[in-house]
Design a protein around this motif. Structure first.
Motif, short mmCIF file in Angstrom:
data_model
loop_
_atom_site.label_atom_id
_atom_site.label_comp_id
_atom_site.label_asym_id
_atom_site.label_seq_id
_atom_site.Cartn_x
_atom_site.Cartn_y
_atom_site.Cartn_z
N SER A 262 34.70 118.31 27.80
CA SER A 262 35.20 117.62 26.93
C SER A 262 34.68 116.08 26.82
CB SER A 262 36.77 117.43 26.92
OG SER A 262 37.39 117.53 27.85
N ALA A 263 34.40 115.40 27.83
CA ALA A 263 34.03 114.40 28.27
C ALA A 263 32.72 113.95 28.06
CB ALA A 263 34.42 114.09 29.87
N ILE A 264 32.00 115.27 27.49
CA ILE A 264 30.44 115.02 27.50
C ILE A 264 30.22 115.63 25.92
CG2 ILE A 264 28.89 114.38 29.50
CD1 ILE A 264 28.32 117.28 28.92
N THR A 265 31.01 115.70 25.02
CA THR A 265 31.27 116.46 24.05
C THR A 265 31.48 115.72 22.78
OG1 THR A 265 32.14 118.89 24.88
CG2 THR A 265 32.83 117.84 22.45
N ASP A 266 30.74 115.28 21.64
CA ASP A 266 30.95 114.47 20.43
C ASP A 266 31.81 115.02 19.40
OD1 ASP A 266 30.93 113.17 18.17
OD2 ASP A 266 28.59 112.92 17.70
N TYR A 267 33.31 114.92 19.97
CA TYR A 267 34.63 114.83 18.75
C TYR A 267 34.20 114.62 16.70
CZ TYR A 267 35.94 117.75 22.75
OH TYR A 267 36.38 118.90 23.16
N THR B 166 27.91 120.82 17.41
CA THR B 166 29.12 121.43 19.03
C THR B 166 30.41 120.87 19.51
OG1 THR B 166 28.27 118.98 19.44
CG2 THR B 166 26.47 119.93 19.66
N CYS B 167 31.49 120.47 18.73
CA CYS B 167 31.77 120.28 19.78
C CYS B 167 33.46 121.41 19.46
CB CYS B 167 32.90 118.81 19.11
SG CYS B 167 34.01 119.41 16.86
N ILE B 168 33.09 122.22 18.59
CA ILE B 168 33.68 123.73 18.03
C ILE B 168 33.33 124.52 19.30
CG2 ILE B 168 34.05 123.12 15.55
CD1 ILE B 168 31.65 126.00 15.40
#
Ligand code: COA
Length: 332
Positions: free
Chosen positions: A145-150, A155-157
């Protein structure tokens, strides 16, 4: 000669759950789309003050306690992660080692993305078989979650947080030994899955304005195709090299990236449904942590018995891939 035995497993997932429904308020997506294309229903997300090392440490404590091996006899700690506590140093393995109370164990991280746990297994096996180490703690730990682009629905899913750990120990009993580990990589496909900024390949002055590119970026559709092709080839090869077939496998434990990838590889091996371990629905893709978390699920459900053969396979950024034939060999 010393052989390497897979003695124990442990895992930890953070409390907070992020459901598909919650994601629909963050990006343009739907529970139906995510479920159909990936098999994922929810994933766990670490708290702000919960670091990758905290997840890894909790998984490791369980694995050590279940191994029957004294903490002070662990002589090496390897942590597979792409979301380390700190960018370059200290390694997450050294932090976990200290949090566990270890004093003199060798400790280092490896970077092989989703194949990290299989790579760690090959390292533990090699160190033990060479006689250099006796009890190696291997950990896959990720706070993705620290390197995910929400704001990126592609990708975030997919990604979630969690950790798994195993203790690999020396044995003289060949029937307990890890049979084989295959690992490989091809940098030609580096751009399919990457965090393009934040390393020595990017200029310092671009960091601030391009902070978002420190997040994971992925060409999902191409990655999917290469994953199915590479994994199918690799698992067929490791079985053939060891004169085994899909029928000899009790638990097929693939990296949990996407249900459709797992199904395609399972079908290619003609595996029965009950042989295939599936946790992607509840954890999403936890990269290097996904295989040990899945093994732990089987263990905690009482379905992993001494002597049963596991086939592991993984695929990830790099590109990297690997597979392993591993009997579960708790200490007698
Ligand atoms: N919700 C709704 N629609 C979405 C979406 C989302 N979360 N993400 C993408 N889409 C859209 C795309 O924009 C595209 O729309 P278009 O046809 O109008 O252009 C459409 O869905 C199809 O996109 P595509 O990327 O071809 O979908 P896909 O079937 O390949 O599924 C993944 C996307 C990411 C689920 C899939 O490619 C995948 O799982 N790849 C492998 C990823 C992986 O395993 N990575 C880690 C390796 S360890």
């Amino acid at each position: 000669m010393a052989y390497a035995a897979f003695r124990s497993i442990g895992a930890y997932v953070p409390e907070k759950i992020l459901t598909n429904k919650e994601l629909t308020s963050m990006v343009d997506t739907s529970d139906e789309w995510i479920t159909k294309r990936t098999g994922i229903k929810e994933r766990h997300i670490a708290a702000k003050d919960e670091y990758t090392s905290d997840l890894g440490m909790k998984a490791a404590q369980k694995a050590i306690q279940r191994s029957g091996i004294a903490l002070e006899d662990i002589d090496m700690v390897v942590c597979a992660t792409i979301s380390p506590d700190y960018f370059c140093m200290p390694s997450t393995a050294t932090i976990i080692s200290t949090k566990l109370g270890l004093k003199n164990a060798t400790a280092f991280d490896i970077s092989a993305a989703c194949t990290g746990f299989v790579y760690s297994l090959s390292i533990a096996k090699a160190f033990i078989e060479s006689g250099m180490k006796k009890n190696v703690l291997i950990i896959g730990a990720e706070k993705l979650s620290a390197i995910t682009d929400y704001s990126d629905r592609g990708t975030c899913i997919l990604f979630g947080d969690g950790a798994g750990a195993a203790v690999i120990s020396a044995t003289e009993d060949k029937s307990e030994a890890i049979i084989d580990v295959h690992t490989g990589a091809d940098g030609e496909y580096a751009d399919l899955l990457m965090t393009p900024n934040g390393g020595s390949g990017s200029a310092h002055d671009s960091l601030e304005e391009e902070a978002g590119s420190c997040f994971m970026q992925m060409k999902g559709n191409e990655t999917f195709k290469v994953a199915v092709r590479t994994l199918t080839k690799d698992v067929k090869e490791i079985l053939a090299d060891n004169n085994l077939t899909g029928n000899d496998i009790k638990h097929f434990v693939p990296h949990q990236a996407n249900y459709r990838i797992i199904k395609a590889v399972g079908d290619a091996l003609k595996l029965r449904e009950e042989q295939v371990v599936l946790t992607v629905a509840k954890y999403g893709n936890t990269s290097g942590a996904s295989i040990p978390m899945a093994i732990n699920d089987v263990y905690e459900s009482g379905e992993l018995k001494a002597g049963e053969l596991m086939l592991l396979d993984a695929f990830g950024g790099g590109l990297t891939w690997g597979s392993a034939l591993v009997p579960f060999s708790p200490k007698k």
